[in-house]
Design a protein around this motif. Structure first.
Motif, PDB file in Angstrom:
ATOM      1  N   THR A  12      16.102  -6.631  77.168  1.00  0.00           N
ATOM      2  CA  THR A  12      16.754  -6.973  78.436  1.00  0.00           C
ATOM      3  C   THR A  12      16.399  -5.937  79.498  1.00  0.00           C
ATOM      4  OG1 THR A  12      18.777  -5.718  78.006  1.00  0.00           O
ATOM      5  CG2 THR A  12      18.681  -7.991  77.176  1.00  0.00           C
ATOM      6  N   GLU A  14      18.325  -4.631  81.680  1.00  0.00           N
ATOM      7  CA  GLU A  14      19.395  -3.643  81.774  1.00  0.00           C
ATOM      8  C   GLU A  14      19.203  -2.522  80.758  1.00  0.00           C
ATOM      9  OE1 GLU A  14      20.507  -7.371  83.554  1.00  0.00           O
ATOM     10  OE2 GLU A  14      19.889  -6.913  81.486  1.00  0.00           O
ATOM     11  N   GLU A  17      16.150  -0.323  81.590  1.00  0.00           N
ATOM     12  CA  GLU A  17      16.432   0.618  82.673  1.00  0.00           C
ATOM     13  C   GLU A  17      17.283   1.782  82.170  1.00  0.00           C
ATOM     14  OE1 GLU A  17      16.288   2.216  86.491  1.00  0.00           O
ATOM     15  OE2 GLU A  17      15.142   0.566  85.616  1.00  0.00           O
ATOM     16  N   SER A  18      18.294   1.483  81.365  1.00  0.00           N
ATOM     17  CA  SER A  18      19.148   2.547  80.847  1.00  0.00           C
ATOM     18  C   SER A  18      18.376   3.488  79.934  1.00  0.00           C
ATOM     19  CB  SER A  18      20.346   1.951  80.099  1.00  0.00           C
ATOM     20  OG  SER A  18      21.253   1.370  81.007  1.00  0.00           O
ATOM     21  N   HIS A  94      23.241   3.878  88.047  1.00  0.00           N
ATOM     22  CA  HIS A  94      22.830   2.667  87.335  1.00  0.00           C
ATOM     23  C   HIS A  94      23.206   2.730  85.856  1.00  0.00           C
ATOM     24  CE1 HIS A  94      19.582   1.815  90.612  1.00  0.00           C
ATOM     25  NE2 HIS A  94      20.785   1.378  90.959  1.00  0.00           N
ATOM     26  N   HIS A  98      25.921   0.164  83.992  1.00  0.00           N
ATOM     27  CA  HIS A  98      25.589  -0.593  82.785  1.00  0.00           C
ATOM     28  C   HIS A  98      26.621  -0.329  81.695  1.00  0.00           C
ATOM     29  CE1 HIS A  98      22.513  -1.412  79.316  1.00  0.00           C
ATOM     30  NE2 HIS A  98      23.391  -2.388  79.438  1.00  0.00           N
ATOM     31  N   GLU A 238      30.665  -7.400  86.235  1.00  0.00           N
ATOM     32  CA  GLU A 238      29.351  -7.580  86.827  1.00  0.00           C
ATOM     33  C   GLU A 238      29.171  -8.962  87.436  1.00  0.00           C
ATOM     34  OE1 GLU A 238      25.683  -7.656  84.305  1.00  0.00           O
ATOM     35  OE2 GLU A 238      25.360  -5.700  85.262  1.00  0.00           O
TER      36      GLU A 238
END
Length: 439
Positions: A12, A14, A17-18, A94, A98, A238
């Motif tokens: 994913t 998300e 990015e994490s 960010h 999340h 979200e």
């Protein structure tokens, strides 16, 4: 930081990015020096570095959020002071967003926590509901001592009642979607109406409109826009946050396509940080990615936009000393630090910096309701530092900070007015004296 995600976990955007953010952290601990909760509590798990470890373990395990992780993430103000301090560029905002979404999805909070959060999400983003709730709360305010003793919800409901203003300003008597420029038009902008701010202090946007109109800028209030989504987004909701954002993106896109916009002006810095992040929020949404990026690119705090206008003081504001409180969302979220102070000085005010100005006042959206004890300590610390300046007025660019700091002075019985920066600049350039300075 070494991560240990399984390949199937990184499917994913998300999680990708994490994982990228986690790998940026080098454990240096510089963030602990500027974190308000670590400053107060002295617990490593209540510092950004500690929370990063907790979030890493939570996401890598693939398990539901635990009570322990939830407690320490909930205590984070999202003031983003850590991002200003971090030498490695860790995008903590960010990552914690999340984490909050993951907690909301996987952790079942106690009934009293769910009740308060549901109440806030159902009321604050809607001006009509919020006004009605404030009127009802004023009637209940004398009972706040009894309310405080209620099991589970007492402290938070009492904190809500404590923040209720003694009187509500009247709403706008005439609502217009277009406010034309005076004289030759030099620009056209949209102004975010917002949700809580027009109820608590409609004079802020009114001052912005007057000021812009006098300087040749047409102001439009786009039909259909409203809450920016920050209030629910920072509670981990979200989907609700994105729904508010899409509504605004659609409203402003219509204005961009029909009449063109030079900027989208925001007078609440907390909203500004979120709107400037719309491009990131919708980066993987085929229907909204381009529109969101365009909206974020046009978003400006009112002081950013005013800095490019030829403002000329017309009113002698007297020998007034202003303590400028830079909201966290302004100085850390948007990296705007000098423009507001330069504008105030140009307008004729003596401007004082607040000691420990990088430390949050404790407002942080709904934080002063959800974490009233920590928020109260931060408020007292902030008011102590403002008093050291000897200023007669406090100026800031965020309605949450205005409410929080104003309560701090009221509790001390000190009539120090807390006003929005744009109200002072409007006054100095030919507008009316701010209502908070009456007398």
């Amino acid at each position: 930081m070494q991560t240990n995600f399984r390949p199937e976990q990184l499917t994913t955007p998300e999680m990708q990015e994490s994982e990228k953010i986690l790998r940026t952290c080098v454990h240096c601990g510089f963030c602990t020096a500027t974190c308000p909760t670590y400053l107060l509590l002295g617990d490593e798990l209540d510092s950004p570095r500690g929370r990063i470890y907790l979030i890493k373990e939570m996401l890598e395990s693939g398990k539901p959020a635990s009570e322990e992780v939830t407690k320490h993430v909930d205590r984070c103000l999202s003031c983003l002071s850590c991002m200003t301090t971090c030498p490695s560029g860790v995008h903590y905002m960010h990552l914690v967003d999340h984490a909050r979404a993951h907690i909301e999805e996987t952790y079942r909070r106690p009934w009293h926590d769910r009740l308060v959060r549901t109440l806030l999400a159902a009321v604050l983003p809607y001006p009509a509901r919020f006004r009605a709730a404030l009127i009802a709360a004023r009637l209940a305010k004398p009972l706040r001592g009894t309310v405080a003793r209620l099991p589970g919800v007492g402290a938070r409901l009492s904190a809500m009642l404590e923040l209720v203003p003694a009187a509500l300003p009247a709403g706008e008597s005439e609502y217009r979607t277009v406010h034309p420029a005076e004289g030759p038009r030099r620009g056209r902008v949209a102004l975010l109406s917002g949700c809580a701010q027009p109820v608590l202090d409609p004079g802020i946007n009114a001052a912005a409109i007057r000021l812009l109109n006098r300087h040749g800028v047409e102001v439009v209030l786009a039909e259909g826009e409203g809450c920016c989504g920050a209030l629910v987004h920072h509670m981990g909701r979200e989907a609700a946050g994105h729904a508010f954002a899409r509504r605004n993106i659609d409203a402003w896109t219509r204005e961009i396509e029909e009449g063109g916009l030079d900027a989208i002006i925001i007078t609440a810095s907390g909203c500004g940080t979120t709107i400037k992040d719309y491009g990131f929020m919708f980066r993987n949404d085929p229907a909204y990615a381009d529109k969101a990026r365009r909206v974020s690119g046009l978003a400006k705090d009112i002081t950013e936009y005013l800095a490019a206008l030829p403002l000329a003081p017309q009113t002698d504001v007297g020998n007034l000393t202003v303590a400028y409180h830079s909201a966290c969302s302004m100085q850390h979220g948007q990296q705007i630090r000098e423009e507001p102070k330069k504008l105030l000085r140009k307008a004729g005010f003596a401007v004082k910096d607040v000691p420990e100005g990088h430390i949050c006042c404790g407002s942080a959206g709904t934080y002063n309701i959800l974490q009233p004890q920590i928020a109260g300590q931060l408020r007292e610390r902030k008011v102590d530092n403002i008093e050291k300046t000897g200023a007669t007025i406090v100026a800031t660019g965020n309605i949450g900070c205005m409410t929080q700091i104003g309560k701090g002075f009221a509790d001390r019985g000190r009539p120090v007015p807390v006003v929005h920066t744009v109200e002072l600049i409007d006054w100095a350039t030919g507008g009316p004296r701010p209502r908070a300075l009456a007398g």
